[in-house]
Structure formats: C-alpha cells, structure tokens
Design an enzyme around this catalytic site. Sequence first.
Site, PDB file in Angstrom:
ATOM      1  N   TYR A 240     -21.018  15.412   4.311  1.00 49.73           N
ATOM      2  CA  TYR A 240     -20.038  14.701   3.149  1.00 49.73           C
ATOM      3  C   TYR A 240     -18.592  14.428   4.059  1.00 49.73           C
ATOM      4  CZ  TYR A 240     -17.701  13.539  -1.249  1.00 49.73           C
ATOM      5  OH  TYR A 240     -16.991  12.784  -1.998  1.00 49.73           O
TER       6      TYR A 240
ATOM      7  N   LYS B  45     -16.504  11.301   5.157  1.00 47.83           N
ATOM      8  CA  LYS B  45     -15.272  10.743   4.495  1.00 47.83           C
ATOM      9  C   LYS B  45     -14.250  10.772   5.670  1.00 47.83           C
ATOM     10  CE  LYS B  45     -16.890  10.224   0.483  1.00 47.83           C
ATOM     11  NZ  LYS B  45     -16.911   9.037   0.014  1.00 47.83           N
TER      12      LYS B  45
HETATM   13  P1  NAI Z   1     -20.867   8.936  -9.052  1.00 41.17           P
HETATM   14  O1  NAI Z   1     -22.176   9.678  -8.332  1.00 41.17           O
HETATM   15  O2  NAI Z   1     -20.400   9.110 -10.443  1.00 41.17           O
HETATM   16  O3  NAI Z   1     -20.947   7.401  -8.603  1.00 41.17           O
HETATM   17  C1  NAI Z   1     -21.207   6.799  -7.363  1.00 41.17           C
HETATM   18  C2  NAI Z   1     -22.164   5.582  -7.573  1.00 41.17           C
HETATM   19  O4  NAI Z   1     -22.604   5.057  -6.383  1.00 41.17           O
HETATM   20  C3  NAI Z   1     -23.261   5.676  -8.546  1.00 41.17           C
HETATM   21  O5  NAI Z   1     -23.323   4.770  -9.504  1.00 41.17           O
HETATM   22  C4  NAI Z   1     -24.482   5.492  -7.798  1.00 41.17           C
HETATM   23  O6  NAI Z   1     -25.632   4.658  -8.229  1.00 41.17           O
HETATM   24  C5  NAI Z   1     -23.840   4.684  -6.534  1.00 41.17           C
HETATM   25  N1  NAI Z   1     -24.652   4.708  -5.328  1.00 41.17           N
HETATM   26  C6  NAI Z   1     -25.253   5.718  -4.589  1.00 41.17           C
HETATM   27  N2  NAI Z   1     -25.830   5.836  -3.677  1.00 41.17           N
HETATM   28  C7  NAI Z   1     -25.676   4.180  -3.459  1.00 41.17           C
HETATM   29  C8  NAI Z   1     -26.310   3.334  -2.471  1.00 41.17           C
HETATM   30  N3  NAI Z   1     -26.914   3.487  -1.511  1.00 41.17           N
HETATM   31  N4  NAI Z   1     -25.967   1.858  -2.728  1.00 41.17           N
HETATM   32  C9  NAI Z   1     -25.229   1.724  -3.900  1.00 41.17           C
HETATM   33  N5  NAI Z   1     -24.577   2.290  -4.786  1.00 41.17           N
HETATM   34  C10 NAI Z   1     -25.087   3.552  -4.561  1.00 41.17           C
HETATM   35  O7  NAI Z   1     -19.572   9.301  -8.010  1.00 41.17           O
HETATM   36  P2  NAI Z   1     -17.957   9.117  -8.138  1.00 41.17           P
HETATM   37  O8  NAI Z   1     -17.517  10.587  -8.392  1.00 41.17           O
HETATM   38  O9  NAI Z   1     -17.607   8.212  -9.032  1.00 41.17           O
HETATM   39  O10 NAI Z   1     -17.616   8.804  -6.780  1.00 41.17           O
HETATM   40  C11 NAI Z   1     -17.224   7.594  -6.124  1.00 41.17           C
HETATM   41  C12 NAI Z   1     -16.589   7.835  -4.753  1.00 41.17           C
HETATM   42  O11 NAI Z   1     -15.423   8.464  -4.772  1.00 41.17           O
HETATM   43  C13 NAI Z   1     -17.764   8.175  -3.884  1.00 41.17           C
HETATM   44  O12 NAI Z   1     -17.776   7.483  -2.540  1.00 41.17           O
HETATM   45  C14 NAI Z   1     -17.393   9.809  -3.634  1.00 41.17           C
HETATM   46  O13 NAI Z   1     -17.790  10.420  -2.382  1.00 41.17           O
HETATM   47  C15 NAI Z   1     -15.837   9.535  -3.740  1.00 41.17           C
HETATM   48  N6  NAI Z   1     -15.140  10.723  -4.248  1.00 41.17           N
HETATM   49  C16 NAI Z   1     -15.293  11.268  -5.371  1.00 41.17           C
HETATM   50  C17 NAI Z   1     -14.781  12.710  -6.002  1.00 41.17           C
HETATM   51  C18 NAI Z   1     -14.960  13.172  -7.038  1.00 41.17           C
HETATM   52  O14 NAI Z   1     -14.444  14.187  -7.251  1.00 41.17           O
HETATM   53  N7  NAI Z   1     -15.616  12.542  -7.901  1.00 41.17           N
HETATM   54  C19 NAI Z   1     -13.802  13.126  -4.904  1.00 41.17           C
HETATM   55  C20 NAI Z   1     -13.496  12.312  -3.684  1.00 41.17           C
HETATM   56  C21 NAI Z   1     -14.184  11.073  -3.174  1.00 41.17           C
END
Ligand code: NAI
Length: 248
Positions: free
Chosen positions: A156, A160
């Site tokens: 991961y 990033k």
């Molecule tokens: P989440 O798991 O709630 O949402 C991620 C979304 O991406 C989901 O709707 C999922 O179905 C979709 N997804 C997964 N694989 C996919 C694919 N192959 N093609 C299209 N869509 C796909 O995650 P969250 O927390 O909303 O994270 C969003 C972004 O922010 C991610 O890139 C995550 O790595 C990043 N992030 C999140 C943090 C956190 O604390 N929640 C911290 C730092 C970064």
Amino acid sequence: MGLLDGKTALITGAARGIGKAVALKFAEEGADVAFTDLVIDEVAQQTVEELKAFGHKVKAYASNAASFDETHSTVEQVLSDFGRIDILVNNAGITRDGLMLRMEEAQWDAVIGVNLKSAFNFIHAVTPVMAKQRGGSIISMSSVVGEHGNAGQCNYSASKAGLIGLTKSIAKEMGPRGIRANCIAPGFIISDMTAAMPDDVREAWVKTIPLRRGGTVEEVAKVALFLASDLASYVSGQVVNCCGAMSC
Ligand code: NAI
C-alpha cells in the site's frame, strides 16, 4: 454561483467513502459528476440519487480501475455522455495488508493494480482530452504512508508513494497544456476502509494524531474541492496532507 459551475468531474471508486464525499462536494459546487466503481449496486445507486438532488448531470459506470482497457472505454463513454472532462479524481483504492515476510505476490499485485496502475490508466485516457480542452485538474488520493512508510503495508505504501512520483511527473509534462496534477495525502480518515481495522490498531493510530481524532470524509472532500477549482490555479505538482498533523 458554485466553484465548479460548468465543469465535469470524473471520480473513481466513488460509490462510498471519500470518493462519494468528493462527488457530493463537487455537485454541491455546480459540477456534473461521472463516477466509477467496481459494480453499480444499491449503494452506488443511492449515491447517484443523493448526487441528483443538486440538479446537475450524474452517471455511474461499472469499471475496474485496474484494467487499462476498461478504463479507456469508460472514459470514451463518459465523453460521449458528458462531452468533456475537466477534473479527474483517482480515488479507487484497496488494502491487502501483511508483513513483508508473509506477503504473497497476489497481495502486492492487487494493491499496485488498483491503487497505482489505475491512476496511470485514467490519466493516460484523460490527458489527451484535457490537452485538447487546454486545461484540467488531476487529483490522486495518496496517503501519509506513501510519504513515511508503514510496517505491514509495504504494498500500500509503495502504491501511494508511486502516485506522488506519477503526479509530479504529470505536473511537469502536462503543465504547458494547462493541466494541473496534485495529490492529497489523507491520514486516518473514518470510512469503511478504516472501519475494517481491528479496534486496538485503530485506537493506536488515533493516539498518534495531534488533533486526537480521525478525519472525516468531508474534510478530505474540501481539500479536493480546493485543488479541483480555480482557487488552486497556481498549485500543481504538490502533495496536500489532510491528517490532523499526524505527519508533519
Ligand atoms: P473505501 O474502501 O471506503 O472506498 C473505496 C472505493 O473504491 C469503494 O467504493 C470500492 O468499491 C472502490 N474500488 C475498489 N477497487 C476498485 C476498482 N478496482 N475499481 C473501481 N473502484 C474500486 O475507501 P476510502 O477510505 O474511501 O478510501 C478512498 C481512497 O483514499 C483510497 O485510495 C484510499 O487508499 C485513500 N486513503 C484513505 C484513507 C483512510 O483513512 N480512509 C487514508 C489515506 C488514503
């Protein structure tokens, strides 16, 4: 008058979480919104309904961000439906955590594919469109662990960190065409992704945050709004942290 009136935004992985909050914030500020997710299920349909309430054009696309071919055909479809793309948010992301000694190749490949190659796929498909329009804003969701690393997340963290290198290169390459590219590095944000963590791991993270709480998805969305809009017209090639001083 909204900050994104007349703009079309394409946001990946926006059925829920941070992506959904970004989509809602953009629609609230006047943007038409196209978003993708792996499947357009009830959760994604609910997001479509919430977005429609702002009165702008909205459409959801089932598209695997890790697939070069699917992302390119999705971008073609969005163009035919919306006519333009002004803002791209590379948000789709997954975790497959594990210590290096136990990490399997499939865990590495999955995370690099969904978190990093996906951004290459969409940027590759969208930059010719933005170049023709002579402008655009590309935002990629990195993470504080992409800057500092994290035990148990080598895949991961590498994905990033890769987004940061990709973004800085695109900012230099596409700047002369009026295209800006930036990353957001969220810290610990309350979403489905972090809800999946064991309680003790989550509590340990919160103790490391000077603001002593996790961030909200809306707080990340406000940073995305800034970077997407003309408020950030001279901001490119940057990583904006949204982490309650967890990483400074
Ligand atoms: P989440 O798991 O709630 O949402 C991620 C979304 O991406 C989901 O709707 C999922 O179905 C979709 N997804 C997964 N694989 C996919 C694919 N192959 N093609 C299209 N869509 C796909 O995650 P969250 O927390 O909303 O994270 C969003 C972004 O922010 C991610 O890139 C995550 O790595 C990043 N992030 C999140 C943090 C956190 O604390 N929640 C911290 C730092 C970064």
